[in-house]
Design a protein around this motif. Sequence first.
Motif, PDB file in Angstrom:
ATOM      1  N   TRP A   1     -37.779  76.671  89.109  1.00  0.00           N
ATOM      2  CA  TRP A   1     -36.843  75.826  88.369  1.00  0.00           C
ATOM      3  C   TRP A   1     -36.202  74.727  89.231  1.00  0.00           C
ATOM      4  O   TRP A   1     -36.244  73.545  88.867  1.00  0.00           O
ATOM      5  CB  TRP A   1     -35.783  76.682  87.682  1.00  0.00           C
ATOM      6  CG  TRP A   1     -34.946  75.866  86.778  1.00  0.00           C
ATOM      7  CD1 TRP A   1     -35.309  75.336  85.560  1.00  0.00           C
ATOM      8  CD2 TRP A   1     -33.619  75.419  87.013  1.00  0.00           C
ATOM      9  NE1 TRP A   1     -34.294  74.595  85.034  1.00  0.00           N
ATOM     10  CE2 TRP A   1     -33.234  74.633  85.914  1.00  0.00           C
ATOM     11  CE3 TRP A   1     -32.718  75.619  88.055  1.00  0.00           C
ATOM     12  CZ2 TRP A   1     -31.984  74.040  85.825  1.00  0.00           C
ATOM     13  CZ3 TRP A   1     -31.473  75.034  87.967  1.00  0.00           C
ATOM     14  CH2 TRP A   1     -31.119  74.256  86.857  1.00  0.00           C
ATOM     15  N   PRO A   2     -35.611  75.062  90.416  1.00  0.00           N
ATOM     16  CA  PRO A   2     -35.049  73.958  91.226  1.00  0.00           C
ATOM     17  C   PRO A   2     -36.124  72.977  91.674  1.00  0.00           C
ATOM     18  O   PRO A   2     -35.873  71.775  91.759  1.00  0.00           O
ATOM     19  CB  PRO A   2     -34.442  74.683  92.437  1.00  0.00           C
ATOM     20  CG  PRO A   2     -34.321  76.095  92.049  1.00  0.00           C
ATOM     21  CD  PRO A   2     -35.410  76.363  91.063  1.00  0.00           C
ATOM     22  N   TRP A   3     -37.310  73.490  91.946  1.00  0.00           N
ATOM     23  CA  TRP A   3     -38.403  72.628  92.387  1.00  0.00           C
ATOM     24  C   TRP A   3     -38.742  71.606  91.291  1.00  0.00           C
ATOM     25  O   TRP A   3     -39.067  70.454  91.573  1.00  0.00           O
ATOM     26  CB  TRP A   3     -39.619  73.501  92.742  1.00  0.00           C
ATOM     27  CG  TRP A   3     -40.714  72.755  93.434  1.00  0.00           C
ATOM     28  CD1 TRP A   3     -40.623  71.575  94.110  1.00  0.00           C
ATOM     29  CD2 TRP A   3     -42.081  73.164  93.528  1.00  0.00           C
ATOM     30  NE1 TRP A   3     -41.838  71.225  94.626  1.00  0.00           N
ATOM     31  CE2 TRP A   3     -42.747  72.177  94.284  1.00  0.00           C
ATOM     32  CE3 TRP A   3     -42.802  74.256  93.049  1.00  0.00           C
ATOM     33  CZ2 TRP A   3     -44.108  72.264  94.564  1.00  0.00           C
ATOM     34  CZ3 TRP A   3     -44.148  74.338  93.338  1.00  0.00           C
ATOM     35  CH2 TRP A   3     -44.798  73.365  94.089  1.00  0.00           C
ATOM     36  N   ALA A   4     -38.634  72.072  90.059  1.00  0.00           N
ATOM     37  CA  ALA A   4     -38.967  71.191  88.941  1.00  0.00           C
ATOM     38  C   ALA A   4     -37.977  70.033  88.821  1.00  0.00           C
ATOM     39  O   ALA A   4     -38.246  69.056  88.122  1.00  0.00           O
ATOM     40  CB  ALA A   4     -38.997  71.994  87.647  1.00  0.00           C
TER      41      ALA A   4
ATOM     42  N   GLY B   1     -37.326  67.963  91.065  1.00  0.00           N
ATOM     43  CA  GLY B   1     -37.936  66.815  91.733  1.00  0.00           C
ATOM     44  C   GLY B   1     -36.920  66.008  92.520  1.00  0.00           C
ATOM     45  O   GLY B   1     -36.123  66.556  93.279  1.00  0.00           O
ATOM     46  N   ARG B   2     -36.927  64.677  92.322  1.00  0.00           N
ATOM     47  CA  ARG B   2     -36.073  63.789  93.118  1.00  0.00           C
ATOM     48  C   ARG B   2     -34.589  64.025  92.859  1.00  0.00           C
ATOM     49  O   ARG B   2     -33.750  63.662  93.688  1.00  0.00           O
ATOM     50  CB  ARG B   2     -36.435  62.343  92.829  1.00  0.00           C
ATOM     51  CG  ARG B   2     -37.779  61.960  93.398  1.00  0.00           C
ATOM     52  CD  ARG B   2     -38.201  60.595  92.928  1.00  0.00           C
ATOM     53  NE  ARG B   2     -39.504  60.253  93.445  1.00  0.00           N
ATOM     54  CZ  ARG B   2     -39.698  59.701  94.635  1.00  0.00           C
ATOM     55  NH1 ARG B   2     -38.678  59.456  95.419  1.00  0.00           N
ATOM     56  NH2 ARG B   2     -40.916  59.401  95.048  1.00  0.00           N
TER      57      ARG B   2
ATOM     58  N   LEU C   1     -33.284  66.678  93.053  1.00  0.00           N
ATOM     59  CA  LEU C   1     -32.922  67.621  94.112  1.00  0.00           C
ATOM     60  C   LEU C   1     -32.364  66.877  95.327  1.00  0.00           C
ATOM     61  O   LEU C   1     -31.475  67.380  96.027  1.00  0.00           O
ATOM     62  CB  LEU C   1     -34.187  68.407  94.507  1.00  0.00           C
ATOM     63  CG  LEU C   1     -34.049  69.792  95.110  1.00  0.00           C
ATOM     64  CD1 LEU C   1     -33.171  70.687  94.283  1.00  0.00           C
ATOM     65  CD2 LEU C   1     -35.437  70.400  95.279  1.00  0.00           C
TER      66      LEU C   1
END
Lengths: 154, 807
Positions: A33-36, A38-39, A41
């Motif tokens: 989920w956090p990876w999704a 993207g930018r 982040l």
Amino acid sequence: MDLSPLPPVSQRHGPPLWLVWLVVIVLAGILVWPWAQGRELRRMAAQKRIDSNWRPDYRLLPLMGLAHQQSMAGGGRLTRSQRDQLWREVEAYKGTYPVFFWIELAWLEARAGDLERAKQALDRAERQDNRLFRDMTKSRLWDPWRERFGLPRP
Amino acid sequence: MTISSPKLNGPAHPVVLAAGFSWGLLAATRWSVLLAGASGGETAVIWHFPPWWIPLCMGLAAWVLQGMAAFWQMGWLSRQGLDQNRARRLAALAWLPSLALLLVPLAELLPPLLNMSLAPLALAREAWPLAALAAAGTVLVQTRLAAPDIIRKREVVHRVWLAPLVFVLALALFAGVGARMSAVSDRVGKFMGGDEPQYLFNTHSLAVDHGLDLSEAIFLRESSYFIDPARVIGGHGNWTKDGRWISKHRPGLPLIMAPFYSWGLYLGQGPRKTGTMALWLLAAWMVTEVFWLARLHTGREGPALLAAAGAALCLPTLIYSNLAFPGIAAAAFAVSAFRCLRSAKPGRWGLLLLAGALTGYLAWFHERFVVLAALLGLYCLARGHWRSLKGLAAFFLPCIVSAGLLMAYFQYLYGQPFPSQEIHAQGHYLNPRGLWEGLSGLWLDAGEGLLTYGAVWLAALGGLFWLLRRRVGDGFWTLVMAGATYVVAGLFADWHGGIGPPSRYLLAAMPFLAVGLAAGAHWGPPRYGVFVAVLGLASLAASAWVLGHPSAVYGHAVVLGSGMQFPVIDNLLPAFIFNDAAPQVNTNLALVWSWLALVALVAMQFGSQVYGPPRALAGLCLAFVLVAGAGVIAGQVGAGVLDPNEPAHRVARWSRLAALPAGGPGLHLGSDKVQPSSFAVLPLPPGRYLEGSGKPTAKPTAAIPADGRRRIWVWGQYLALPPGRYQGSATIASPSRGTGTIAWLDISQDKGRQVIARRDLTGQDLQGPISLEFDLPQGSPNLEFRVGSLGLAPLEVEAMTITRMRP
């Protein structure tokens, strides 16, 4: 050629397969989920650094990260006052390798449409470290303005 | 052995008494400390003993304990159904191998008395716990063999919960290692080095930009999320033709770590720590696969647990479970694919598809793993999966797709479908310094060797030969997988894997080697267990030491022997990188220990299952003599055990002397020309010189110019000295003859925060050696001896020493 005298062993123990897959899918969803984000982040991480007053001597790093993400998300739009603040921060920066920030600032200015100030920032970068300037402006990020500023090709 | 009188059987049996004497003597003589040194070609050993009652009490206590053990052992044997007299006699004779322990004090006393090599003395002083364990293990084995009926086949039980338990325990272990490394990292600074930050940088790019182009992350200096923000790294990358900065490190591991790393950014909790959780999971998965595979091969859970424990607790797995290198991931993928291929029936396409996907992914960790992938393909065919087209397609299709994508990736990066060797480290797949260097160094190098830091892997190799003997196919393919990893790494110019902790390139071989532990435990002779116990203890000790000092094992340093009184590891083993000026010496040292390892491997392949204490005694004595003999030869070939290069050995001796209760007798053996005072001087080596912000220099002296800048030079960085009174001396030359202060000398601790003693220096002071006395009532864990220059006059620092005033 089967060199092994042992017969193949097949084992299936444990909970039902559907339950295993369900758990795996749920866990994988939570994991990515956090990876999704993207930018986004980049913005979150930079904001957390600013909020926690991380390394005041290097506070320019998260400020640049925030501005970079805002420029990417807004099609290059950064207000003049935001860019002026970045200029002040870069000029006040006493840490290592300021050349990277001058190049980044020039790129933000170029994306914001102020090519004059972008040129000024590039000149400052070149004066800081000519070798790194020549090398790092080969990035495709500079493709739209490569001819105009006479930057080297990769 | 003809002693058979019933009265003499039991604890009063002469063998039991003699064994008790051996154990007692060993225990009594462990409390002395010795100083050994050479001067002008003559050697001397000076023993310091504690007050007489301490060794006496310790010796008697050991004897009593041995007697109690013998009493219990006799009762146990009697309960196994043997005739009581016979049980007591067999039990008593089982203690016969203990007599080999007499060789330990003999090895310590005879060499200085007879003016022989002191290598046996040094080995006995440092390795006596291993000798004691070997003797105890041999007695235990003989006791069990005395009642052969109790060694019976157990039922094969497969407990479902055992594998998850192994996984959870391994995960907890690696998390604990992570906590330890995190704590140490915070205390002594970042010790992440080599390719690790570059892999993390790729991970960051994948997490934030969802791509491999690092340029945005470079401009924004986002490596500061895991290294000092003052540093800049580039991911070991280069420009592609279309202006992308792509790392030469493959994205396989970063892709796995990216989701975990993202959580760190999301929570603001240090993405390296969360990224490392992926490595814990991979390492714990690898350990579980080892358990499964070992159980598959041997059909037994006990040996499989031993294999899993070996894989988890020993180096290099233990430390690399927390370092972002692709070795652990490749190990997990390779062993899992191997097990899937081994388990799958022909045509069971689901398992084969999984094996194919894991195999296909291997080369995305690093292209050297193509070799393992190719071998797995051959293994798939050898297992008979070619009989089913569906199964064959399930395995090979992912591999072919992955290979195609990888070739396209290389074509994009380098303009050709295969990477050239120039992109790798020194750019040589075949070591131009000679192939023996890597092939032997990977096993035996003092700073980089697998056996140096994990001796139990020798037993694992011996066990693999047992697997080969009892399950030809399994043994062959397991050996091939381990051997291929070893050969590919050993032939490479950078076989040591750069500046990271040792045996990085052997990580992918570890699960296959570990299976050997299970095979050896299952099929090997009783003495195999003794080998595992002794080598395992040495390995666990090395693991514990490395966890205590993880930053020390970076940079090719030879540090494992720094807690020893003698440079046993430093000088008796080859050090191909650390001591690269003497390649022939290193080669010869490697040969010496290779022969000993070969003898050990042969010994693991044979061994009687029949009770025979005299034979066990002879074998144990032979083993001790062979180790001592190898030490003597290595001492002749190399620098010997009286040539300490590092202050650590002298400091270790001081520490032991400081812990010795005062008031006991002393004993001077050897030449009178070697005086105790010479042992108290600690010359600080040039390798410890630091300038300014910690830049190391290899110069034998330090020249400080008169350029008006203040500078600090540091000798003896972070020495750990025991309590006592010391004198620091420095020889500094300067053309200045003035009376004004131009420099200063100080002793500091706590990383320079607390100055213990200081002296300002004028030009006149520098006409001779300058000294500074200081007390360390509590000892000092981080002592530095520093020279400061005001930059007013040129200085040449020629030598610095620390002398212990009252040893």
